[in-house]
Design a protein around this motif. Structure first.
Motif, PDB file in Angstrom:
ATOM      1  N   VAL A  14       0.858  -1.164   0.000  1.00 23.10           N
ATOM      2  CA  VAL A  14       0.000   0.000   0.000  1.00 23.10           C
ATOM      3  C   VAL A  14       0.905   1.228   0.000  1.00 23.10           C
ATOM      4  O   VAL A  14       1.686   1.413   0.936  1.00 23.10           O
ATOM      5  CB  VAL A  14      -0.923   0.028   1.247  1.00 23.10           C
ATOM      6  N   ILE A  15       0.811   2.021  -1.066  1.00 19.64           N
ATOM      7  CA  ILE A  15       1.675   3.193  -1.171  1.00 19.64           C
ATOM      8  C   ILE A  15       0.891   4.418  -1.628  1.00 19.64           C
ATOM      9  O   ILE A  15      -0.194   4.307  -2.190  1.00 19.64           O
ATOM     10  CB  ILE A  15       2.853   2.967  -2.153  1.00 19.64           C
ATOM     11  N   ARG A  16       1.491   5.563  -1.340  1.00 19.82           N
ATOM     12  CA  ARG A  16       1.053   6.827  -1.914  1.00 19.82           C
ATOM     13  C   ARG A  16       2.144   7.205  -2.905  1.00 19.82           C
ATOM     14  O   ARG A  16       3.333   7.225  -2.539  1.00 19.82           O
ATOM     15  CB  ARG A  16       0.927   7.889  -0.826  1.00 19.82           C
ATOM     16  N   ALA A  17       1.764   7.456  -4.157  1.00 13.49           N
ATOM     17  CA  ALA A  17       2.775   7.692  -5.181  1.00 13.49           C
ATOM     18  C   ALA A  17       2.239   8.592  -6.282  1.00 13.49           C
ATOM     19  O   ALA A  17       1.028   8.714  -6.484  1.00 13.49           O
ATOM     20  CB  ALA A  17       3.216   6.365  -5.794  1.00 13.49           C
ATOM     21  N   LYS A  18       3.173   9.202  -6.985  1.00 13.22           N
ATOM     22  CA  LYS A  18       2.858   9.991  -8.173  1.00 13.22           C
ATOM     23  C   LYS A  18       3.423   9.239  -9.375  1.00 13.22           C
ATOM     24  O   LYS A  18       4.572   8.789  -9.346  1.00 13.22           O
ATOM     25  CB  LYS A  18       3.472  11.381  -8.083  1.00 13.22           C
ATOM     26  N   VAL A  19       2.620   9.098 -10.408  1.00  7.77           N
ATOM     27  CA  VAL A  19       3.063   8.428 -11.627  1.00  7.77           C
ATOM     28  C   VAL A  19       3.883   9.424 -12.438  1.00  7.77           C
ATOM     29  O   VAL A  19       3.411  10.514 -12.757  1.00  7.77           O
ATOM     30  CB  VAL A  19       1.856   7.911 -12.445  1.00  7.77           C
ATOM     31  N   VAL A  20       5.118   9.050 -12.766  1.00  7.01           N
ATOM     32  CA  VAL A  20       6.001   9.950 -13.508  1.00  7.01           C
ATOM     33  C   VAL A  20       6.337   9.427 -14.902  1.00  7.01           C
ATOM     34  O   VAL A  20       7.000  10.110 -15.676  1.00  7.01           O
ATOM     35  CB  VAL A  20       7.297  10.256 -12.716  1.00  7.01           C
ATOM     36  N   GLY A  21       5.873   8.232 -15.235  1.00  8.39           N
ATOM     37  CA  GLY A  21       6.112   7.693 -16.567  1.00  8.39           C
ATOM     38  C   GLY A  21       5.328   6.423 -16.784  1.00  8.39           C
ATOM     39  O   GLY A  21       4.828   5.817 -15.836  1.00  8.39           O
ATOM     40  N   GLN A  40     -10.403   8.197   5.718  1.00  7.33           N
ATOM     41  CA  GLN A  40      -9.564   7.235   5.016  1.00  7.33           C
ATOM     42  C   GLN A  40      -8.083   7.556   5.211  1.00  7.33           C
ATOM     43  O   GLN A  40      -7.272   6.659   5.426  1.00  7.33           O
ATOM     44  CB  GLN A  40      -9.912   7.211   3.527  1.00  7.33           C
ATOM     45  N   ARG A  41      -7.727   8.822   5.162  1.00  8.21           N
ATOM     46  CA  ARG A  41      -6.327   9.195   5.372  1.00  8.21           C
ATOM     47  C   ARG A  41      -5.885   8.857   6.794  1.00  8.21           C
ATOM     48  O   ARG A  41      -4.791   8.345   7.013  1.00  8.21           O
ATOM     49  CB  ARG A  41      -6.127  10.684   5.100  1.00  8.21           C
ATOM     50  N   LYS A  42      -6.755   9.156   7.777  1.00  5.46           N
ATOM     51  CA  LYS A  42      -6.446   8.804   9.161  1.00  5.46           C
ATOM     52  C   LYS A  42      -6.376   7.281   9.319  1.00  5.46           C
ATOM     53  O   LYS A  42      -5.547   6.773  10.067  1.00  5.46           O
ATOM     54  CB  LYS A  42      -7.483   9.380  10.116  1.00  5.46           C
ATOM     55  N   GLY A  43      -7.244   6.583   8.606  1.00  8.37           N
ATOM     56  CA  GLY A  43      -7.226   5.124   8.654  1.00  8.37           C
ATOM     57  C   GLY A  43      -5.905   4.562   8.176  1.00  8.37           C
ATOM     58  O   GLY A  43      -5.344   3.643   8.782  1.00  8.37           O
ATOM     59  N   LEU A  44      -5.401   5.095   7.089  1.00 14.36           N
ATOM     60  CA  LEU A  44      -4.121   4.624   6.562  1.00 14.36           C
ATOM     61  C   LEU A  44      -2.992   4.850   7.558  1.00 14.36           C
ATOM     62  O   LEU A  44      -2.117   4.000   7.732  1.00 14.36           O
ATOM     63  CB  LEU A  44      -3.794   5.335   5.249  1.00 14.36           C
ATOM     64  N   ASN A  45      -2.997   5.991   8.223  1.00 11.20           N
ATOM     65  CA  ASN A  45      -1.918   6.332   9.150  1.00 11.20           C
ATOM     66  C   ASN A  45      -2.089   5.747  10.547  1.00 11.20           C
ATOM     67  O   ASN A  45      -1.097   5.473  11.210  1.00 11.20           O
ATOM     68  CB  ASN A  45      -1.791   7.856   9.261  1.00 11.20           C
ATOM     69  N   HIS A  46      -3.342   5.584  11.016  1.00 10.36           N
ATOM     70  CA  HIS A  46      -3.532   5.277  12.428  1.00 10.36           C
ATOM     71  C   HIS A  46      -4.476   4.117  12.745  1.00 10.36           C
ATOM     72  O   HIS A  46      -4.420   3.612  13.852  1.00 10.36           O
ATOM     73  CB  HIS A  46      -4.080   6.509  13.170  1.00 10.36           C
ATOM     74  N   ARG A  47      -5.364   3.729  11.851  1.00  8.66           N
ATOM     75  CA  ARG A  47      -6.412   2.796  12.252  1.00  8.66           C
ATOM     76  C   ARG A  47      -6.434   1.470  11.515  1.00  8.66           C
ATOM     77  O   ARG A  47      -6.701   0.439  12.119  1.00  8.66           O
ATOM     78  CB  ARG A  47      -7.779   3.461  12.103  1.00  8.66           C
TER      79      ARG A  47
END
Length: 171
Positions: A1-8, A91-98
């Protein structure tokens, strides 16, 4: 599970229909450190009709989930992927804490009522009845977490969950 920016992106000629290889700039990894500490490429089927996902290059940050197979990260339409700015605060809090509090839980989709848990470590997910997945109210605002004695239930709140009681706001 990642947060990413597509660069190519590059169409690979492997398999009968091809595979799309997205080059990503990983912003944060939420899960999977042990298997792959850094992700540079995400692979998916080249066609949406084969469950491939289309990600835009140099436009958005995405939350991307998937699986690792033979040292490569794969994602598809059955995995959760979303533009980062479309995620709710819950959802953001879930990813980080829950969400990690629910690793011992199973989420069981309910397609029509009535639905019942078959074990104490299940949360019944009713978003499938009317919303068909990740865009439903439970997915946007709740986390399935493990409570006292191994019981799992939906949790929504701002404070850290109290593991001794079941929250009265649970559906």
């Amino acid at each position: 599970v990642i947060r990413a920016k597509v660069v190519g992106k590059k169409l690979m000629k492997d398999g009968p229909f091809g595979t799309m290889r997205y080059t990503v700039k990983q912003m944060k990894m939420y899960r999977g450190f042990q298997i792959m500490p850094h992700v540079q490429y995400i692979y998916t089927e080249a066609s949406e009709s084969l469950c491939g996902v289309k990600l835009e290059v140099n436009k958005y940050q995405y939350l991307i989930t998937g699986r690792v197979y033979e040292g490569k990260v794969y994602t598809g339409l059955c995995n959760w992927y979303e533009k980062w700015d479309r995620l709710t605060l819950s959802q953001r809090k879930g990813l980080n804490h829950r969400y990690h509090l629910g690793c011992g839980c199973k989420i069981r989709p309910c397609y029509y009522l009535p639905c019942f848990a078959t074990s104490k470590n299940e949360c019944i997910w009713t978003d499938m009845i009317s919303n068909f997945g990740h865009s439903g109210y439970e997915a946007k605002h709740y986390a399935c977490i493990q409570r006292v004695e191994g019981y799992c239930s939906w949790y929504r709140g701002w404070a850290p969950p109290d593991k001794t009681i079941i929250n009265a706001t649970d559906p």
